[in-house]
Write a protein that holds these residues in place. Sequence first.
Motif, PDB file in Angstrom:
ATOM      1  N   THR A  70      25.040 -25.039 -17.976  1.00  0.00           N
ATOM      2  CA  THR A  70      25.243 -24.104 -19.076  1.00  0.00           C
ATOM      3  C   THR A  70      26.687 -23.616 -19.042  1.00  0.00           C
ATOM      4  O   THR A  70      27.183 -23.197 -17.997  1.00  0.00           O
ATOM      5  CB  THR A  70      24.288 -22.903 -18.962  1.00  0.00           C
TER       6      THR A  70
ATOM      7  N   GLY B 276      23.726 -14.935 -19.991  1.00  0.00           N
ATOM      8  CA  GLY B 276      22.783 -16.007 -19.655  1.00  0.00           C
ATOM      9  C   GLY B 276      22.646 -16.305 -18.186  1.00  0.00           C
ATOM     10  O   GLY B 276      21.774 -17.089 -17.791  1.00  0.00           O
TER      11      GLY B 276
ATOM     12  N   ASN C  55      29.369 -20.911 -20.724  1.00  0.00           N
ATOM     13  CA  ASN C  55      29.532 -19.686 -21.515  1.00  0.00           C
ATOM     14  C   ASN C  55      30.999 -19.520 -21.889  1.00  0.00           C
ATOM     15  O   ASN C  55      31.852 -19.394 -21.020  1.00  0.00           O
ATOM     16  CB  ASN C  55      29.050 -18.471 -20.716  1.00  0.00           C
TER      17      ASN C  55
ATOM     18  N   ILE D  69      26.980 -21.545 -24.695  1.00  0.00           N
ATOM     19  CA  ILE D  69      26.740 -20.204 -25.224  1.00  0.00           C
ATOM     20  C   ILE D  69      28.031 -19.754 -25.887  1.00  0.00           C
ATOM     21  O   ILE D  69      29.076 -19.677 -25.245  1.00  0.00           O
ATOM     22  CB  ILE D  69      26.338 -19.220 -24.114  1.00  0.00           C
TER      23      ILE D  69
END
Length: 276
Positions: free
Chosen positions: A55, A90, A57, A78
């Motif tokens: 992930t 997150g 960000n 994100i």
Amino acid sequence: MRIYLSVDMEGVTGLVDAQDVQPAGRDYEYGRQMMAEDVNAAIRGAIAAGATEITVNDAHGPMRNLRSDMLHPAARLIRGKPKNMGMLEGLDDTFDAALCIGYHSRAGTSGVLSHSFMGHEIEDMWLDDRATGEIGLTHATAAALGAPVVLLSGDDTACAEMAEWDSGVRTAAVKYARGRFAAELLPVAEARDAIETATAAALTGELPAPRPAPETATLAVRWQSASVADTLLNLPGVTGRDDRTVAISGPVPEIYRQFRVWLNVAASLTDQRPYC
């Protein structure tokens, strides 16, 4: 293995000036591409080390700098703001590790584009009386959320700041500061290889457990404007240390969330330039 990337922009390969990192800047589109490629290098390193979920960000400024079509397809992005946890949106204890890509040193240092969260408005920050900026507060908050920071990329000043904060974090220097708006740059291929190689090394083998977070900590911030400090004293739990310095105590993630509110208050009261 789940890996989280918090991506800032000032510490990205090749970037040295506000014109490179602000949407109105003449070289911003170049900066966005360079940012994406630093992230992709970290993603490749994470995959090489066995990451199964990544992930990313977008943690810089408007938080709309990265485009999903520029990123390695293995990562989820994100993007946008406001986000309650800002640069750490997150992140939780389901992630095995966190990486800080493109980070910069704190306000008052001679690192490239150095500041602490807000251009010139924040003069100093301390976490439990320890001088900090984005690097230290991000590291401490990630640990409190249950995910250790294992790698940082940026200029040599940012890397030194991280080493001082936690010597166990691996770093990848992509440029060497020659002042706040100048640097000696590594060749692009060499810088990207440094990020990829350091990421793979940081994620190979047994990952460190997050450092135990104190039950409560104290964050103090000295603002340039006394009006910011005055206004923040109206919030529950905020105390004053002098005319321009306020503090709050509590669990680190809660401090971080309230600090995000402080930034919004400060932005509403001051005429913020990106850098000074």
